[in-house]
Design an enzyme around this catalytic site. Structure first.
Site, PDB file in Angstrom:
ATOM      1  N   GLU A  81     -25.332  -9.560  17.200  1.00  0.00           N
ATOM      2  CA  GLU A  81     -25.204 -10.156  15.858  1.00  0.00           C
ATOM      3  C   GLU A  81     -23.732 -10.418  15.534  1.00  0.00           C
ATOM      4  O   GLU A  81     -23.372 -11.481  15.016  1.00  0.00           O
ATOM      5  CB  GLU A  81     -25.812  -9.211  14.835  1.00  0.00           C
ATOM      6  CG  GLU A  81     -25.593  -9.611  13.389  1.00  0.00           C
ATOM      7  CD  GLU A  81     -25.710  -8.424  12.447  1.00  0.00           C
ATOM      8  OE1 GLU A  81     -25.153  -8.509  11.346  1.00  0.00           O
ATOM      9  OE2 GLU A  81     -26.352  -7.413  12.817  1.00  0.00           O
TER      10      GLU A  81
ATOM     11  N   ASP B  24     -22.347 -14.318  15.004  1.00  0.00           N
ATOM     12  CA  ASP B  24     -21.739 -14.757  13.754  1.00  0.00           C
ATOM     13  C   ASP B  24     -20.469 -15.556  14.038  1.00  0.00           C
ATOM     14  O   ASP B  24     -20.211 -16.580  13.390  1.00  0.00           O
ATOM     15  CB  ASP B  24     -21.418 -13.526  12.902  1.00  0.00           C
ATOM     16  CG  ASP B  24     -20.712 -13.878  11.611  1.00  0.00           C
ATOM     17  OD1 ASP B  24     -21.265 -14.660  10.825  1.00  0.00           O
ATOM     18  OD2 ASP B  24     -19.596 -13.374  11.386  1.00  0.00           O
TER      19      ASP B  24
ATOM     20  N   ASP C 188     -29.780 -11.602  10.574  1.00  0.00           N
ATOM     21  CA  ASP C 188     -29.083 -10.858  11.629  1.00  0.00           C
ATOM     22  C   ASP C 188     -29.630 -11.218  13.008  1.00  0.00           C
ATOM     23  O   ASP C 188     -28.873 -11.415  13.965  1.00  0.00           O
ATOM     24  CB  ASP C 188     -29.237  -9.352  11.405  1.00  0.00           C
ATOM     25  CG  ASP C 188     -28.474  -8.861  10.184  1.00  0.00           C
ATOM     26  OD1 ASP C 188     -27.631  -9.623   9.656  1.00  0.00           O
ATOM     27  OD2 ASP C 188     -28.715  -7.717   9.754  1.00  0.00           O
TER      28      ASP C 188
ATOM     29  N   GLU D  44     -28.472 -14.615  14.270  1.00  0.00           N
ATOM     30  CA  GLU D  44     -27.113 -14.546  14.824  1.00  0.00           C
ATOM     31  C   GLU D  44     -27.131 -13.913  16.217  1.00  0.00           C
ATOM     32  O   GLU D  44     -26.403 -14.353  17.112  1.00  0.00           O
ATOM     33  CB  GLU D  44     -26.214 -13.747  13.886  1.00  0.00           C
ATOM     34  CG  GLU D  44     -25.924 -14.459  12.577  1.00  0.00           C
ATOM     35  CD  GLU D  44     -25.191 -13.611  11.562  1.00  0.00           C
ATOM     36  OE1 GLU D  44     -24.669 -14.175  10.582  1.00  0.00           O
ATOM     37  OE2 GLU D  44     -25.147 -12.363  11.740  1.00  0.00           O
TER      38      GLU D  44
END
Length: 229
Positions: A45, A49, A118, A121
């Site tokens: 995650e 991102d 989450d 990502e």
């Protein structure tokens, strides 16, 4: 190890065939299912991102070569925020393949905004590690689609705009009051009233207090722009 049928179908939905299936398994494993031998998706995650951020930064610069940073920043935030990631996750039915612990599953984890965002990502990171940046970039641009082209309509923060309107008229900041809550604990819906000093008020309902506040502020702004307030 070969991917399960549901994970194979999911990889088809995102348009990427994994060379290393373990990356996808990890991306879809919530911390509630982690064990000593099963890593969760939190590290992926973190990476996803950053990959998403770089792709969107490039896309926004390419889409508007004259835009100043002050215009690009809210557009960027609208495209990478958790709600946007969760929206894409729902589009590709990511919740159906999430690996959750029993308690998280019973509390509606497959529909939770934060978990979906989450995991989205993490999936981006898995594709990046498996296929490289250009492959991940192509997937992101394909899944985000028209959201990038239409980002201006999503980039304006209604609460900020409403507060600026109120301040310009020497009003107190808008007030947001919870007036109702419905649904089970694992999937509540909140009804929020946005109120101004002049008595104007608008109510909206959404899956979170923040979204309900934004929605109520947006309708108040629309009424202001229409000359109703």
């Amino acid at each position: 190890m070969k991917l399960s049928a549901e994970m194979t179908e999911f990889s088809e939905r995102i348009g990427h065939e994994f060379t290393d299936g373990d990356l996808l398994r990890r991306a879809l494993t919530h911390s509630s299912m982690a064990t000593a031998n099963r890593e969760d998706n939190q590290r992926l995650e973190f990476l996803g991102d950053r990959v998403l951020g770089l792709v969107m930064s490039e896309a926004l610069l390419a889409a508007d070569r004259d835009a100043a940073e002050g215009l690009l920043a809210p557009r960027f935030n609208a495209l990478v925020r958790k709600e946007a990631c969760a929206e894409v996750a729902r589009q590709i039915e990511l919740g159906a393949v999430l690996k959750l612990g029993r308690s998280e599953m019973l509390s509606g984890g497959r529909r939770k905004e934060a978990l979906l965002g989450d995991a989205m990502e993490a999936v981006i990171a898995a594709v990046y590690l498996d296929g490289g940046f250009e492959v991940a970039k192509a997937m992101i641009l394909r899944l985000w689609g028209d959201r990038i082209k239409n980002v201006d309509s999503d980039a304006r923060d209604p609460k900020t705009a409403l507060q600026e309107w109120a301040q310009a008229r020497k009003f107190s900041p808008p007030r947001y009051v919870e007036v109702g809550r419905t649904g089970p604990d694992h999937a509540p819906e909140f009804t929020i009233a946005a109120e101004l000093d002049n008595g104007s008020r608008q109510v909206a309902t959404a899956r979170s207090k923040r979204l309900a506040e934004q929605a109520a502020a947006k309708v108040l702004l629309a009424r202001i722009e229409a000359g109703e307030i």
